[in-house]
Scaffold this active site. Structure first.
Site, short mmCIF file in Angstrom:
data_model
loop_
_atom_site.label_atom_id
_atom_site.label_comp_id
_atom_site.label_asym_id
_atom_site.label_seq_id
_atom_site.Cartn_x
_atom_site.Cartn_y
_atom_site.Cartn_z
N ASN A 1 0.85 -1.20 0.00
CA ASN A 1 0.00 0.00 0.00
C ASN A 1 0.89 1.25 0.00
O ASN A 1 1.71 1.44 0.90
CB ASN A 1 -0.90 -0.04 1.25
N ASP B 1 -0.20 4.51 -0.08
CA ASP B 1 -0.91 5.74 0.32
C ASP B 1 0.01 6.76 0.97
O ASP B 1 -0.10 7.97 0.73
CB ASP B 1 -2.01 5.43 1.34
N HIS B 2 0.92 6.27 1.83
CA HIS B 2 1.67 7.24 2.63
C HIS B 2 2.84 7.88 1.89
O HIS B 2 3.43 8.85 2.38
CB HIS B 2 2.06 6.63 3.98
N HIS C 1 -5.66 3.62 -1.63
CA HIS C 1 -7.01 3.95 -1.14
C HIS C 1 -7.35 5.36 -1.63
O HIS C 1 -6.73 6.33 -1.21
CB HIS C 1 -6.99 3.89 0.39
N ARG D 1 -9.57 8.11 -1.16
CA ARG D 1 -10.56 8.53 -0.17
C ARG D 1 -11.44 9.64 -0.71
O ARG D 1 -11.01 10.43 -1.55
CB ARG D 1 -9.84 9.04 1.10
N ARG E 1 -7.24 12.85 0.73
CA ARG E 1 -6.17 13.33 1.62
C ARG E 1 -4.79 12.85 1.19
O ARG E 1 -3.79 13.44 1.53
CB ARG E 1 -6.44 12.93 3.06
N GLU F 1 -8.64 0.42 -2.94
CA GLU F 1 -9.51 0.45 -1.76
C GLU F 1 -10.42 1.66 -1.89
O GLU F 1 -9.94 2.76 -2.22
CB GLU F 1 -8.68 0.60 -0.49
N THR G 1 -6.93 6.36 9.96
CA THR G 1 -6.84 5.23 9.02
C THR G 1 -8.11 4.41 9.19
O THR G 1 -8.88 4.66 10.13
CB THR G 1 -5.56 4.39 9.29
N THR G 2 -8.34 3.46 8.29
CA THR G 2 -9.57 2.66 8.37
C THR G 2 -9.66 2.00 9.75
O THR G 2 -8.77 1.25 10.13
CB THR G 2 -9.56 1.57 7.26
N GLU H 1 -11.11 -9.41 2.88
CA GLU H 1 -9.82 -9.06 3.49
C GLU H 1 -10.10 -8.97 4.98
O GLU H 1 -10.92 -8.15 5.42
CB GLU H 1 -9.27 -7.73 2.96
N HIS I 1 -3.81 -4.75 7.73
CA HIS I 1 -3.95 -3.60 8.65
C HIS I 1 -3.08 -3.78 9.89
O HIS I 1 -3.23 -4.75 10.62
CB HIS I 1 -5.39 -3.33 9.09
N GLY I 2 -2.16 -2.87 10.03
CA GLY I 2 -1.30 -2.85 11.22
C GLY I 2 -0.20 -3.91 11.19
O GLY I 2 0.50 -4.09 12.19
#
Ligand code: PXP
Length: 235
Positions: A6, A8-9, A42, A44, A48, A68, A98-99, A153, A189-190
């Protein structure tokens, strides 16, 4: 075990200065060079981090793309136009960092479920594989199958934060149940370099989607190496 990275960041960092750098597409190329099996982003509602143009360029890159998104009419329209290989439908709250949790497919608010059902139908009609991001809870798995999702997922956030074996067991049970009723299973996630292996070892698990820990490590060692280290960690 496949690894979806991912990015995104990378876009979060770019948006801090509203300049063109760092470029998420360059990040995707590096992630692939490091052994990523696919790219995840993702889009959004509030834009963002990832922007519409990023998704278009990621599509042009030709890497396997998992988009996503929330089950909104706007996002379904975008996905049907750009045709990612997979869409993972996630719940989205404006103020969350985050989600925060999986979709509630058993919500007493019927509108939620009908939005998801509608989105699945439209995405599948366009030839897109659909995954639902859910908590490892039996009722959610059953509903995901009833809605005819291709994949689920499983949300690994609780396990990742607590390292509780009970939480890990819930993921294993949900994965087994999903496979028995014909769903394919991813998780994420995480997850990080220490906790991901136990999830990777769950029978039937196909792919882990990991973002933050890889991007954080990449600050020090570069993205290609951070991805190849993660591939090694979940082997
Ligand atoms: N899977 C889903 C559905 C997500 O929403 C996210 C976060 O964007 C991830 C996986 C990756 O989570 P993390 O960045 O904590 O690795």
């Amino acid at each position: 075990m496949k690894l979806g990275v991912n990015i995104d960041h990378i876009a979060t960092l770019r948006q801090c200065r509203q300049e063109g750098l760092p470029d998420p597409i360059e990040a995707a190329r590096e992630a692939l060079a490091g052994g990523a099996d696919g790219i995840v982003c993702h889009l959004r509602e509030d834009r963002r981090h990832i922007q519409d143009r990023d998704v278009k360029r990621l599509r042009e890159l030709g890497a396997r793309l998992d988009l996503e998104m929330a089950a909104t009419a706007e996002m379904v329209k975008i996905a049907r136009r750009l045709k990612p290989d997979m869409v993972t439908i996630v719940p989205e709250k404006r103020l969350e960092l985050t989600t925060e949790g999986g979709l509630d497919l058993n919500s007493k608010f019927k509108i939620q479920k009908s939005k998801v059902r509608n989105a699945i139908q439209k995405l599948k009609d366009a030839g897109i594989v659909v995954s639902l991001f859910i908590d490892p809870v039996q009722k959610q798995v059953t509903e995901a199958a009833a809605l005819q999702a291709d994949f689920i997922e499983l949300h690994t956030g609780r396990y990742a934060r607590s390292l509780s074996l009970l939480e890990l067991e819930k993921i294993g049970i949900a994965a087994q149940q999903a496979r028995l009723i014909g769903l394919r299973v991813n998780a994420g996630h995480g997850l990080d370099y220490d906790n991901a292996k136990k999830v990777a070892d769950i029978p039937g698990m196909e792919e882990l989607n990991i973002g933050f820990s890889i991007i954080a490590r990449a600050v020090f060692v570069g993205l290609k190496r951070a991805v190849s280290e993660m591939k090694e960690a979940i082997k």
